[in-house]
Design an enzyme around this catalytic site. Structure first.
Site, PDB file in Angstrom:
ATOM      1  N   LYS A 119      11.174   2.991   0.240  1.00 41.26           N
ATOM      2  CA  LYS A 119      11.029   4.408  -0.079  1.00 41.26           C
ATOM      3  C   LYS A 119      11.347   4.698  -1.549  1.00 41.26           C
ATOM      4  O   LYS A 119      12.100   3.973  -2.194  1.00 41.26           O
ATOM      5  CB  LYS A 119      11.968   5.234   0.818  1.00 41.26           C
ATOM      6  N   ASP A 144       2.323  10.551   3.047  1.00 41.81           N
ATOM      7  CA  ASP A 144       3.204  11.612   3.521  1.00 41.81           C
ATOM      8  C   ASP A 144       2.334  12.713   4.134  1.00 41.81           C
ATOM      9  O   ASP A 144       2.100  13.757   3.549  1.00 41.81           O
ATOM     10  CB  ASP A 144       4.037  12.167   2.359  1.00 41.81           C
ATOM     11  N   CYS A 190      29.817  29.933  19.750  1.00 40.17           N
ATOM     12  CA  CYS A 190      28.361  29.923  19.540  1.00 40.17           C
ATOM     13  C   CYS A 190      27.930  31.246  18.924  1.00 40.17           C
ATOM     14  O   CYS A 190      28.286  32.318  19.438  1.00 40.17           O
ATOM     15  CB  CYS A 190      27.646  29.714  20.871  1.00 40.17           C
ATOM     16  N   LYS A 212       2.739   4.603   1.125  1.00 44.67           N
ATOM     17  CA  LYS A 212       3.233   5.189   2.378  1.00 44.67           C
ATOM     18  C   LYS A 212       2.882   6.666   2.344  1.00 44.67           C
ATOM     19  O   LYS A 212       3.528   7.466   1.689  1.00 44.67           O
ATOM     20  CB  LYS A 212       4.737   4.993   2.516  1.00 44.67           C
ATOM     21  N   CYS A 268      22.526  30.032  27.528  1.00 44.14           N
ATOM     22  CA  CYS A 268      22.519  30.477  26.132  1.00 44.14           C
ATOM     23  C   CYS A 268      21.109  30.879  25.727  1.00 44.14           C
ATOM     24  O   CYS A 268      20.195  30.051  25.772  1.00 44.14           O
ATOM     25  CB  CYS A 268      23.033  29.369  25.220  1.00 44.14           C
ATOM     26  N   TYR A 282      -5.326   2.870   7.914  1.00 41.83           N
ATOM     27  CA  TYR A 282      -4.598   1.702   7.419  1.00 41.83           C
ATOM     28  C   TYR A 282      -4.276   0.676   8.492  1.00 41.83           C
ATOM     29  O   TYR A 282      -3.735  -0.376   8.177  1.00 41.83           O
ATOM     30  CB  TYR A 282      -3.293   2.137   6.735  1.00 41.83           C
ATOM     31  N   CYS A 291      27.004  24.098  21.673  1.00 45.82           N
ATOM     32  CA  CYS A 291      27.267  25.224  22.560  1.00 45.82           C
ATOM     33  C   CYS A 291      27.180  24.687  23.982  1.00 45.82           C
ATOM     34  O   CYS A 291      26.141  24.129  24.363  1.00 45.82           O
ATOM     35  CB  CYS A 291      26.235  26.335  22.359  1.00 45.82           C
ATOM     36  N   GLU A 349       0.849  -1.191   0.000  1.00 41.75           N
ATOM     37  CA  GLU A 349       0.000   0.000   0.000  1.00 41.75           C
ATOM     38  C   GLU A 349       0.885   1.242   0.000  1.00 41.75           C
ATOM     39  O   GLU A 349       2.076   1.168   0.327  1.00 41.75           O
ATOM     40  CB  GLU A 349      -0.915   0.001   1.220  1.00 41.75           C
ATOM     41  N   CYS A 355      25.620  33.144  21.902  1.00 39.53           N
ATOM     42  CA  CYS A 355      26.139  33.591  23.196  1.00 39.53           C
ATOM     43  C   CYS A 355      27.647  33.754  23.220  1.00 39.53           C
ATOM     44  O   CYS A 355      28.209  34.276  24.193  1.00 39.53           O
ATOM     45  CB  CYS A 355      25.706  32.638  24.305  1.00 39.53           C
TER      46      CYS A 355
END
Length: 721
Positions: free
Chosen positions: A333, A138, A424, A136, A446, A245, A440, A134, A427
């Protein structure tokens, strides 16, 4: 179904109705019942059978008459077809536990891996093997619950154990029946995929643009965003659909997946009919996927592959499942869609856990019908390996047809490689590396990590602070009222009441919730801090082992590693988090604001030491609460029954498989009342009420179908495609 002779609204109905004021109460009640019955049948013929027997104008006339009578005679009912307009706006989406876990499935785009799946199946099961194939879907996977044939709840997949309560939003989807057809199980839990049809998506986007709003990036984002709207009336206005399903739980489950697929439709639930086949050979399944791929662009809904399931349910039980996925299904897929474009810039985003993710800004390009202007570069090592830089031409793919990523450099137009920042970008803290990943280390210090940290702190898995959902947290941060976690406890009713959408009552309610959160259980507080690798179970183990926050803060890596389920890597992660100055400052400030984690009431008890419990069905407390209770008194709580299990506690709608396993292993089965008595014998108070099962717990008859699920791992913010 009532025959036409007794229901005049089924075929060629007359719409010249008697004036409402001329009807008696009894006549109105009878007409309402006939109209509801007829409209349900027309919905079934339109959405499930694709074979309507009346025109749209006639249907609208019947629907309008039903609504008029319900209003005039006060005859509304929760399962009436008129109850799809959406309820009152919500403050936030509640989190609910699934009746049964919503598991994932293995997936690959390689035919050889499909053949390996087939080889394993044939080695491990008895008898001949056939498969169902069947699409898949999305979209957004949902669990839908029917009690006594009536729609009562819907939830998103979430983490597989819990999800967002989207009952009011899903209730507005016209293809989902509010009452099942005659012959359906009294109690049923099903899994489906909410989608926005392609043609409706294009029309809806056109309307949004004309209204001056940004269009949705793709149908999946549109469906997901709609279901998470806090105002259900918004969902009612958007063109959502749903395909079912899987039967996750029912009093009787058909013997094969193919029979289940047929039963879903007979019960009134929409399924995909044109692309559904039973095959005897894995090569036929591979061929099905290839044919479906060729027809993909002609379908009116988005898909990203084929789901292949072992047909025989007994063989599915033989194959079993792991903690996160079933072993009897496989998603084959489609190849990712890709296009070539140019990188115009590279930015680095900082997530809740501190992970730094590089994101490429692109010259907009259409990839499989979606305009892509950003794509993830994954991590610094990927950048170095590809040698990518701003200005290079790259191939962009959509992983799972959802998240775009840079696959390769196709035209190296610059010299050198993008230099990943050593500090980072938010920060300024020096970046630390963990293998290919960059982080970080400032944690709660942060600002980029604060919003996610607050959401996690207030979530059900944390301190469960009602009224602090994602939208409100964002509002508090953007308004400048909250810059760090401790700032929550400085909020005033006057400040909150001035914010858009707030009133004095909602402000006072949040302050009351915050005040109540100042006395959390130690395990809840540790979980709420968002320590990497520390979930609810590890937090309970830490609380049980150390008994106080001070002891946890002072623990060495070796002492942490001695805790159950804490290995060397997790111990170091916990120690690093708790000893980082910025994190310790936040924790100290929380304590200074009156937060006083309490030793878990039952921590250290051993009354149930040596016993192992398994829970199934619905109890009057949640499964997590029941597990925490027995674990706090020295017992183990596991998810499957074996010869080592001492008791299976079975609530309402308990899964038959666990009960069968209990019988096979001579494991005593207790109902909730007997469980209460057992605890009382050991001097343990049980807070559940066995007169009313309100918790939502797992049964183990779960199945998985063609849904596309995003990973629980942190993803870059790519929502503006």
């Amino acid at each position: 179904m009532t025959e036409q002779a007794s229901n005049p609204y089924l075929r060629d109905p007359l719409t010249d109705f008697t004036p409402v004021e001329d009807l008696t109460d009894e006549e109105a009640t009878e007409q309402v019942e006939l109209l509801r019955e007829a409209i349900r049948e027309h919905d079934y013929r339109y959405y499930v059978e694709n074979d309507p027997v009346i025109g749209d104008r006639t249907y609208d006339a019947l629907f309008t008459r039903l609504r008029t009578l319900e209003d005039a005679f006060d005859l509304t009912a929760d399962d009436s077809p008129t109850q799809r307009v959406g309820g009152e706006p919500l403050d936030e989406l509640d989190t609910v536990e699934h009746r049964v876990p919503m598991l994932s499935i293995a997936q690959s785009g390689e035919a050889e891996e499909v053949r390996e799946f087939d080889d394993r199946v044939r080695r491990e099961v008895d008898g001949e093997v056939s498969y169902t194939c069947e699409p898949k879907f999305d979209g957004l996977s949902v669990e839908v619950v029917y009690d006594d044939g009536v729609f009562v709840q819907a939830a998103t997949r979430g983490d597989g154990e819990t999800g967002d309560d989207v009952t009011e939003q899903v209730k507005t989807i016209e293809s989902i029946p509010l009452r099942l057809r005659e012959g359906a199980p009294d109690d049923l839990v099903v899994r489906g995929e909410v989608v926005m049809p392609r043609d409706e998506f294009q029309e809806h986007n056109r309307d949004r643009v004309e209204a001056g709003k940004d269009p949705f990036a793709n149908p999946r984002n549109a469906a997901a965003g709609t279901l998470r709207q806090l105002d259900p009336s918004v969902a009612a206005e958007r063109p959502l659909d749903c395909y079912f399903y899987d039967v996750l739980d029912a009093s009787e489950v058909p013997p094969t997946n193919a029979a289940e697929h047929e039963a879903l439709r007979e019960w009134g639930l929409r399924t995909e009919r044109d692309w559904y086949e039973v095959v005897e050979d894995v090569e036929d399944a591979i061929d099905f996927r290839n044919r479906l791929g060729e027809a993909r662009e002609n379908l009116n809904f988005e898909i990203d592959g084929t789901v292949i399931k072992v047909n025989d349910r007994a063989q599915c039980e033989q194959l079993g499942r792991t903690s996160r996925e079933v072993r009897w299904a496989f998603a084959y897929k489609f190849p990712a869609r890709s296009e070539v474009t140019e990188i115009t810039d590279i930015v680095v985003q900082v997530g809740r856990t501190g992970r730094l993710t590089p994101v490429a800004l692109l010259e907009p390009v259409d990839v499989g019908g979606v305009t892509v202007s950003r794509a993830t570069l994954h991590n610094p090592d990927e950048i170095a390996e590809m040698g990518v830089n701003v200005g290079d031409a790259v191939r962009v793919q959509r992983a799972g047809d959802v998240i775009p990523y840079v696959e390769e450099v196709v035209d190296k137009r610059t010299e050198g490689t993008y230099a990943f920042p050593e500090t980072c970008p938010v920060c300024g803290a020096e970046v630390v590396r963990d293998g290919p990943l960059a982080f970080c280390p400032d944690g709660l210090g942060c600002p980029a990590q604060v919003k996610g940290a607050i959401e996690h702190y207030a979530a059900r898995s944390g301190l469960d602070i009602e009224g602090l959902g994602e939208e409100r947290v964002e509002q508090l941060v953007e308004s400048g009222l909250v810059e760090r976690l401790p700032d929550l406890y400085d909020l005033t009713a006057e400040e909150l009441a001035e914010l858009e959408g707030w009133g004095q009552k909602s402000a006072e309610n949040l302050l009351a919730e915050l005040e109540a959160s100042k006395s959390p259980a130690l395990s809840a507080f540790l979980s709420a801090l968002g320590i990497p690798e520390v979930g609810a179970a590890t937090a309970r183990n830490l609380a049980r082992e150390f008994g106080s926050l001070e002891a946890v803060l002072e623990a060495s890596p070796d002492e942490l590693e001695a805790v159950d389920d804490v290995g060397e890597k997790v111990a170091l992660s916990i120690h690093d988090f708790l000893t980082t100055p910025e994190n310790r400052e936040v924790i100290d400030d929380l304590l200074a604001h009156g937060v006083d984690p309490e030793v878990d009431v039952e921590t250290g008890g051993d009354a149930l030491a040596g016993l192992t419990f398994v829970f199934t069905g619905s109890l009057s407390v949640t499964r997590s609460e029941a597990q925490e209770l027995v674990e706090a008194h020295g017992a183990n709580a596991t998810s499957s029954v074996s010869g080592n299990t001492d008791y299976l506690v079975a609530g309402e709608n308990a899964g038959q498989s666990k009960q069968d396993d209990a019988a096979e292993n001579d494991v005593p089965v207790l109902d909730e009342s007997e469980f209460r008595d057992l605890l009382a014998e050991h001097g343990i108070e049980y807070l559940g009420d066995d007169s009313e099962a309100s918790g939502s717990d797992d049964t183990d008859d779960s199945v998985e179908a063609g849904a596309d699920e995003t990973s629980d791992s942190e993803q870059p913010d790519l929502t503006d495609f």
